[in-house]
Structures are given as structure tokens and as C-alpha cells.
Design a protein around this motif. Structure first.
Motif, short mmCIF file in Angstrom:
data_model
loop_
_atom_site.label_atom_id
_atom_site.label_comp_id
_atom_site.label_asym_id
_atom_site.label_seq_id
_atom_site.Cartn_x
_atom_site.Cartn_y
_atom_site.Cartn_z
N ARG A 1 -13.78 -5.89 -0.31
CA ARG A 1 -13.28 -6.97 -1.18
C ARG A 1 -11.76 -7.08 -0.96
N PRO A 2 -11.33 -7.88 0.04
CA PRO A 2 -9.89 -8.06 0.23
C PRO A 2 -9.30 -8.93 -0.88
N GLY A 3 -8.06 -8.63 -1.24
CA GLY A 3 -7.40 -9.38 -2.29
C GLY A 3 -5.90 -9.46 -2.05
N ALA A 4 -5.26 -10.41 -2.73
CA ALA A 4 -3.81 -10.61 -2.65
C ALA A 4 -3.25 -10.55 -4.07
N TYR A 5 -2.19 -9.76 -4.25
CA TYR A 5 -1.60 -9.51 -5.58
C TYR A 5 -0.09 -9.60 -5.46
N ALA A 6 0.58 -9.90 -6.58
CA ALA A 6 2.03 -10.13 -6.51
C ALA A 6 2.80 -9.40 -7.59
N ILE A 7 3.96 -8.89 -7.18
CA ILE A 7 4.99 -8.45 -8.11
C ILE A 7 5.85 -9.69 -8.33
N LEU A 8 6.01 -10.08 -9.61
CA LEU A 8 6.65 -11.34 -9.96
C LEU A 8 7.84 -11.09 -10.90
N PRO A 9 9.02 -10.76 -10.35
CA PRO A 9 10.17 -10.50 -11.22
C PRO A 9 10.90 -11.79 -11.59
N ARG A 10 11.39 -11.83 -12.84
CA ARG A 10 12.20 -12.97 -13.30
C ARG A 10 13.01 -12.51 -14.51
N ASN A 11 14.31 -12.73 -14.44
CA ASN A 11 15.22 -12.39 -15.55
C ASN A 11 15.03 -10.96 -16.06
N GLY A 12 14.89 -10.03 -15.13
CA GLY A 12 14.79 -8.63 -15.50
C GLY A 12 13.45 -8.19 -16.02
N ARG A 13 12.43 -9.05 -15.93
CA ARG A 13 11.09 -8.69 -16.39
C ARG A 13 10.06 -9.04 -15.31
N LEU B 1 6.23 -10.67 -14.54
CA LEU B 1 5.09 -11.44 -15.02
C LEU B 1 3.84 -10.73 -14.57
N LEU B 2 2.99 -10.35 -15.53
CA LEU B 2 1.75 -9.63 -15.26
C LEU B 2 0.59 -10.37 -15.90
N THR B 3 -0.61 -9.88 -15.68
CA THR B 3 -1.77 -10.41 -16.36
C THR B 3 -2.47 -9.29 -17.10
N CYS B 4 -3.02 -9.63 -18.25
CA CYS B 4 -3.85 -8.69 -19.00
C CYS B 4 -5.28 -9.22 -18.94
N GLN B 5 -6.14 -8.48 -18.26
CA GLN B 5 -7.56 -8.83 -18.21
C GLN B 5 -8.22 -8.18 -19.42
N MET B 6 -8.78 -8.99 -20.29
CA MET B 6 -9.27 -8.51 -21.59
C MET B 6 -10.66 -7.88 -21.53
N ALA C 1 -1.31 -14.12 -19.64
CA ALA C 1 -0.03 -13.82 -18.99
C ALA C 1 0.84 -13.02 -19.94
N VAL C 2 1.47 -11.97 -19.43
CA VAL C 2 2.36 -11.14 -20.24
C VAL C 2 3.62 -10.83 -19.43
N TRP C 3 4.73 -10.73 -20.14
CA TRP C 3 6.01 -10.35 -19.54
C TRP C 3 6.36 -8.96 -20.04
N MET C 4 6.83 -8.10 -19.12
CA MET C 4 7.23 -6.74 -19.49
C MET C 4 8.45 -6.34 -18.68
N SER C 5 9.22 -5.43 -19.27
CA SER C 5 10.30 -4.82 -18.50
C SER C 5 9.66 -4.05 -17.34
N PRO C 6 10.39 -3.85 -16.25
CA PRO C 6 9.83 -3.07 -15.14
C PRO C 6 9.41 -1.67 -15.57
N GLU C 7 10.19 -1.04 -16.44
CA GLU C 7 9.87 0.31 -16.88
C GLU C 7 8.54 0.34 -17.64
N GLU C 8 8.34 -0.62 -18.55
CA GLU C 8 7.09 -0.67 -19.30
C GLU C 8 5.92 -1.03 -18.39
N ALA C 9 6.14 -1.96 -17.47
CA ALA C 9 5.08 -2.35 -16.54
C ALA C 9 4.61 -1.15 -15.71
N ILE C 10 5.56 -0.38 -15.21
CA ILE C 10 5.22 0.78 -14.39
C ILE C 10 4.37 1.77 -15.18
N GLN C 11 4.65 1.92 -16.45
CA GLN C 11 3.85 2.82 -17.29
C GLN C 11 2.48 2.25 -17.61
#
Length: 162
Positions: A18-30, A32-37, A119-129
Motif C-alpha cells: 500500500r504505497p502512500g504520500a504524506y506531508a509535513i505541513l509547517p505554517r507560522n510555527g505550527r 497542520l495535521l489530521t486527526c482520524q477519528m 484538521a488540527v494545528w499543533m506546535s512541532p513539539e506537541e505534534a512530535i509527541q
């Protein structure tokens, strides 16, 4: 050789590639991520499967839009990793080949079109955790460390004690 993250593949289990393409999306120090519920809340890099006959970049643009509602620009490939997992939404054991990109979130076009995504925005530190898999965390950490190193002041001469 592509690095593997996560569980070791089971010897008695068949996996579908299952090949896929994913992105790190930085903007204004945060980021953009997704939360799959479903089946439970899971923070992820936006992206997903590359359809048969589709190239990675069109898949990346499509998947980011579907999962976040945002358009993106200037994608640059950072690398790839492999992980073996069960995908309950497809009732599928998958060998995921995850191509990771860095891209710029351009503008919000609307809400995510894929159900069970937010869609959710997080600081890089929170995202990494909070990112739900080791491969996503690895690439987010690498990007964050590189971006931090670029913003650190550089001395042309070593510091001398007086």
C-alpha cells in the motif's frame, strides 16, 4: 534500503503493498495535521494511499485536501519508510510504503471531505509527541531539528573567556 518503523511483520500474515504520500505541513510555527477519528482518535501526517495509475504528487495534493480541506504548494520529497499494520477501515493487513514530503499549506478551501477526519494545528513539539506512528514522528523530528538548527545564531569565531 528503506527503514522500517513499528511492528515487525508477522511471518504467518500476508500483507498487501500500500504505497502512500504524506506531508509535513509547517505554517507560522505550527504543523497542520489530521486527526482520524475512527476507530479511535489518531493524530497523523496528512496523506494517504496512492491509487493505481496515480503518481505520488497528485496523490499527495488529493489526500491532503481530503483530510484537511487545505491546498498545498511546493512539495519536496524528504524520504520514505515502511510499516506493517492492520488497516481496519479496509479490513486489510498492509505493508505501507510511506513517501514523506515537506509542503507549504497554501489556503483552506473548506472542511475535510473525507469522513472521520479533522484538521488540527499543533506546535512541532506537541505534534512530535502525539503523532500516532513512529515513522511520522521520525520525519517530523528530523524536519523540526533541521529548522531549529537553521534559526540558531552562528558565531564566526569561537567564544573567548576574558
Amino acid at each position: 534500503m528503506i527503514r522500517r518503523f513499528g511492528a515487525v511483520p508477522r511471518h504467518n500474515q500476508r500483507y498487501q503493498m500500500r504505497p502512500g504520500a504524506y506531508a509535513i505541513l509547517p505554517r507560522n510555527g505550527r504543523f497542520l495535521l489530521t486527526c482520524q477519528m475512527d476507530p479511535h482518535p489518531d493524530i497523523q501526517l496528512p496523506g494517504g494511499g496512492i491509487d493505481p495509475g496515480e503518481s505520488p504528487l497528485p496523490a499527495l495534493h488529493r489526500e491532503v485536501y481530503e483530510e484537511t480541506g487545505w491546498s498545498i504548494a511546493a512539495p519536496q520529497r524528504l524520504g520514505a519508510f515502511r510499516r506493517y499494520t492492520f488497516m481496519p477501515e479496509y479490513d486489510l493487513w498492509a505493508e505501507k510504503l510511506c513517501h514523506i514530503y515537506l509542503a507549504r499549506p497554501l489556503r483552506k478551501l473548506g472542511p475535510p471531505t473525507e469522513s472521520q477526519h479533522e484538521a488540527v494545528w499543533m506546535s512541532p513539539e506537541e505534534a512530535i509527541q502525539r503523532l500516532g506512528n513512529d515513522g511520522d514522528r521520525h520525519f517530523a523530528t528530523l524536519f523540526y531539528r533541521r529548522s531549529q538548527a537553521k534559526t540558531q545564531p552562528k558565531c564566526s569565531r569561537p567564544f573567548l573567556k576574558g
